[in-house]
Design an enzyme around this catalytic site. Sequence first.
Site, PDB file in Angstrom:
ATOM      1  N   LYS A  10      -1.048  -0.959   3.528  1.00 25.10           N
ATOM      2  CA  LYS A  10       0.086  -1.767   3.994  1.00 25.10           C
ATOM      3  C   LYS A  10       0.835  -2.391   2.819  1.00 25.10           C
ATOM      4  CE  LYS A  10      -2.522  -4.564   6.373  1.00 25.10           C
ATOM      5  NZ  LYS A  10      -3.842  -3.969   6.081  1.00 25.10           N
TER       6      LYS A  10
ATOM      7  N   ARG B 274      -1.951 -10.937  12.646  1.00 27.99           N
ATOM      8  CA  ARG B 274      -3.253 -10.289  12.706  1.00 27.99           C
ATOM      9  C   ARG B 274      -3.961 -10.587  14.021  1.00 27.99           C
ATOM     10  NH1 ARG B 274      -4.172  -9.971   6.754  1.00 27.99           N
ATOM     11  NH2 ARG B 274      -5.827  -8.475   6.370  1.00 27.99           N
TER      12      ARG B 274
ATOM     13  N   ARG C 113     -10.082  -0.478  -5.134  1.00 25.97           N
ATOM     14  CA  ARG C 113      -8.850  -1.283  -5.280  1.00 25.97           C
ATOM     15  C   ARG C 113      -9.015  -2.279  -6.421  1.00 25.97           C
ATOM     16  NH1 ARG C 113      -5.931  -4.171  -0.298  1.00 25.97           N
ATOM     17  NH2 ARG C 113      -7.966  -5.075   0.130  1.00 25.97           N
TER      18      ARG C 113
ATOM     19  N   ARG D 200     -11.244  -7.715  -5.829  1.00 24.83           N
ATOM     20  CA  ARG D 200     -11.191  -8.910  -4.998  1.00 24.83           C
ATOM     21  C   ARG D 200     -12.566  -9.234  -4.423  1.00 24.83           C
ATOM     22  NH1 ARG D 200      -6.158  -7.807  -1.029  1.00 24.83           N
ATOM     23  NH2 ARG D 200      -7.678  -8.647   0.443  1.00 24.83           N
TER      24      ARG D 200
ATOM     25  N   ARG E 263     -14.700  -7.059   7.704  1.00 25.17           N
ATOM     26  CA  ARG E 263     -13.244  -7.096   7.880  1.00 25.17           C
ATOM     27  C   ARG E 263     -12.792  -5.996   8.838  1.00 25.17           C
ATOM     28  NH1 ARG E 263     -10.795  -6.913   2.126  1.00 25.17           N
ATOM     29  NH2 ARG E 263      -8.859  -7.450   3.184  1.00 25.17           N
TER      30      ARG E 263
HETATM   31  P1  ADP Z   1      -3.783  -3.070   2.484  1.00 23.73           P
HETATM   32  O1  ADP Z   1      -2.576  -3.873   2.015  1.00 23.73           O
HETATM   33  O2  ADP Z   1      -3.529  -2.348   3.780  1.00 23.73           O
HETATM   34  O3  ADP Z   1      -5.039  -3.864   2.529  1.00 23.73           O
HETATM   35  P2  ADP Z   1      -3.476  -1.665  -0.069  1.00 23.73           P
HETATM   36  O4  ADP Z   1      -2.025  -1.323  -0.081  1.00 23.73           O
HETATM   37  O5  ADP Z   1      -3.914  -2.778  -0.972  1.00 23.73           O
HETATM   38  O6  ADP Z   1      -4.018  -1.910   1.441  1.00 23.73           O
HETATM   39  O7  ADP Z   1      -4.291  -0.325  -0.415  1.00 23.73           O
HETATM   40  C1  ADP Z   1      -5.732  -0.315  -0.465  1.00 23.73           C
HETATM   41  C2  ADP Z   1      -6.183   0.538  -1.661  1.00 23.73           C
HETATM   42  O8  ADP Z   1      -5.854   1.912  -1.412  1.00 23.73           O
HETATM   43  C3  ADP Z   1      -5.494   0.165  -2.975  1.00 23.73           C
HETATM   44  O9  ADP Z   1      -6.432   0.333  -4.018  1.00 23.73           O
HETATM   45  C4  ADP Z   1      -4.350   1.157  -3.077  1.00 23.73           C
HETATM   46  O10 ADP Z   1      -3.989   1.369  -4.430  1.00 23.73           O
HETATM   47  C5  ADP Z   1      -4.940   2.400  -2.422  1.00 23.73           C
HETATM   48  N1  ADP Z   1      -3.951   3.208  -1.693  1.00 23.73           N
HETATM   49  C6  ADP Z   1      -2.866   2.770  -1.001  1.00 23.73           C
HETATM   50  N2  ADP Z   1      -2.198   3.799  -0.444  1.00 23.73           N
HETATM   51  C7  ADP Z   1      -2.906   4.930  -0.756  1.00 23.73           C
HETATM   52  C8  ADP Z   1      -2.756   6.334  -0.460  1.00 23.73           C
HETATM   53  N3  ADP Z   1      -1.743   6.783   0.310  1.00 23.73           N
HETATM   54  N4  ADP Z   1      -3.666   7.174  -0.950  1.00 23.73           N
HETATM   55  C9  ADP Z   1      -4.711   6.720  -1.704  1.00 23.73           C
HETATM   56  N5  ADP Z   1      -4.913   5.432  -2.027  1.00 23.73           N
HETATM   57  C10 ADP Z   1      -4.028   4.536  -1.558  1.00 23.73           C
HETATM   58  P1  AMP Z   2      -5.009  -9.202   2.958  1.00 25.79           P
HETATM   59  O1  AMP Z   2      -4.533  -9.501   1.585  1.00 25.79           O
HETATM   60  O2  AMP Z   2      -3.870  -8.988   3.928  1.00 25.79           O
HETATM   61  O3  AMP Z   2      -6.033  -8.097   3.003  1.00 25.79           O
HETATM   62  O4  AMP Z   2      -5.723 -10.521   3.481  1.00 25.79           O
HETATM   63  C1  AMP Z   2      -6.924 -11.006   2.866  1.00 25.79           C
HETATM   64  C2  AMP Z   2      -7.592 -12.052   3.771  1.00 25.79           C
HETATM   65  O5  AMP Z   2      -6.695 -13.168   3.955  1.00 25.79           O
HETATM   66  C3  AMP Z   2      -7.937 -11.586   5.179  1.00 25.79           C
HETATM   67  O6  AMP Z   2      -9.167 -10.883   5.243  1.00 25.79           O
HETATM   68  C4  AMP Z   2      -7.982 -12.932   5.921  1.00 25.79           C
HETATM   69  O7  AMP Z   2      -9.182 -13.644   5.642  1.00 25.79           O
HETATM   70  C5  AMP Z   2      -6.824 -13.696   5.269  1.00 25.79           C
HETATM   71  N1  AMP Z   2      -5.556 -13.474   5.994  1.00 25.79           N
HETATM   72  C6  AMP Z   2      -4.427 -12.875   5.518  1.00 25.79           C
HETATM   73  N2  AMP Z   2      -3.468 -12.829   6.455  1.00 25.79           N
HETATM   74  C7  AMP Z   2      -3.999 -13.426   7.567  1.00 25.79           C
HETATM   75  C8  AMP Z   2      -3.528 -13.679   8.889  1.00 25.79           C
HETATM   76  N3  AMP Z   2      -2.291 -13.299   9.271  1.00 25.79           N
HETATM   77  N4  AMP Z   2      -4.359 -14.301   9.754  1.00 25.79           N
HETATM   78  C9  AMP Z   2      -5.587 -14.696   9.389  1.00 25.79           C
HETATM   79  N5  AMP Z   2      -6.112 -14.473   8.176  1.00 25.79           N
HETATM   80  C10 AMP Z   2      -5.327 -13.843   7.270  1.00 25.79           C
END
Ligand code: ADP
Ligand code: AMP
Length: 213
Positions: free
Chosen positions: A13, A88, A127, A160, A171
Site C-alpha cells: 500500500k 482500518r 522490508r 521495523r 497483524r
Molecule cells: P504496506 O504499506 O502495505 O504495509 P509496503 O508498501 O511497505 O506495504 O511494502 C511491504 C514490503 O514489500 C516493502 O519491503 C516493499 O518494498 C515490498 N514491496 C512492495 N511492493 C512490492 C511488489 N510489488 N513486489 C515485491 N515487493 C514489494
Molecule cells: P502501517 O504503517 O500502516 O503498517 O501501520 C503500523 C501500525 O500502526 C499498525 O499495525 C497499527 O498498530 C498502527 N496503525 C496505523 N494506522 C492505523 C489505523 N488506521 N488504525 C489503528 N491502528 C493503526
Amino acid sequence: MKIIMLGAPGAGKGTQAKMIAEKYSVPHVSTGDIFRANIKNGTELGKQAKEYMDAGKLVPDELTVKILLDRVAQDDCKNGYVLDGFPRTIPQAQVLEDALNKLGEKIDYAINVDVPDENIVKRMSGRRACLKCGATYHIEHIPPKQEGICDTCGSELVLRDDDKPETVLNRLKVYHDQTQPLIDFYSERNVLKTVDGTRDLKDVFADIIAILG
Ligand code: ADP
Ligand code: AMP
C-alpha cells in the site's frame, strides 16, 4: 481525487501510495507514518501508540480518527489525498464517510492491493524503512542504492519493530478480523477496485493508473 489504499500489512500500500501521490500531485497520508513520527519525537500520542503497534494490534479508534481528520483538514489536502493505512476498521470508515458527507464530498476510489498471506511474512521480514522520511525498501525486490542507507534522505534504514515474524502473524490476524470487512464496505459504495499485488511494483502501478486514469 480522494483515494484509499486497502490491503494486508505488507501488501504494498505504502509503496504504491507514494507513487500515486507523486503522479497525481496529492499528499500521501499514512497513519502509520504519523504514529512513527510521534514515537520518534517522544510525544504522548507516540507513547500510547507504540504499545499497541509493537504488539501488532490496532491503535484505538479514539486516538486514530482525530489525527486523521486533523490531517485531511489541512490546506494541502484540499484537492484530494491518498490514504494509506486508514481506515482500518468499519467505525473508522464510518467516521470518515460522515465527515466527508458533511462537506458534500466522498471517497473516489478504494484500491485493494491483493496479496495472499503466504507472501506477506516474507515481504515484511525483508522490508527496511526510513523512519526519517518514510521511504520503504525491500532487501531483495526494491533494494536501496547503498545497503542500509535511504536513497532519499541518507538516513539509516531499519527493520521495523512490528515487522518481526511473530508480530506480523498477529497483524495478519487483526487485518482479517477488523480490516478486511472494509472490502465489502467500499464495494457496496461502488468505489472498490482490486489489483493483483503479487506482481512487480511497476506492473501493479500500471494497473492502478489504468483505474485512476
Ligand atoms: P504496506 O504499506 O502495505 O504495509 P509496503 O508498501 O511497505 O506495504 O511494502 C511491504 C514490503 O514489500 C516493502 O519491503 C516493499 O518494498 C515490498 N514491496 C512492495 N511492493 C512490492 C511488489 N510489488 N513486489 C515485491 N515487493 C514489494
Ligand atoms: P502501517 O504503517 O500502516 O503498517 O501501520 C503500523 C501500525 O500502526 C499498525 O499495525 C497499527 O498498530 C498502527 N496503525 C496505523 N494506522 C492505523 C489505523 N488506521 N488504525 C489503528 N491502528 C493503526
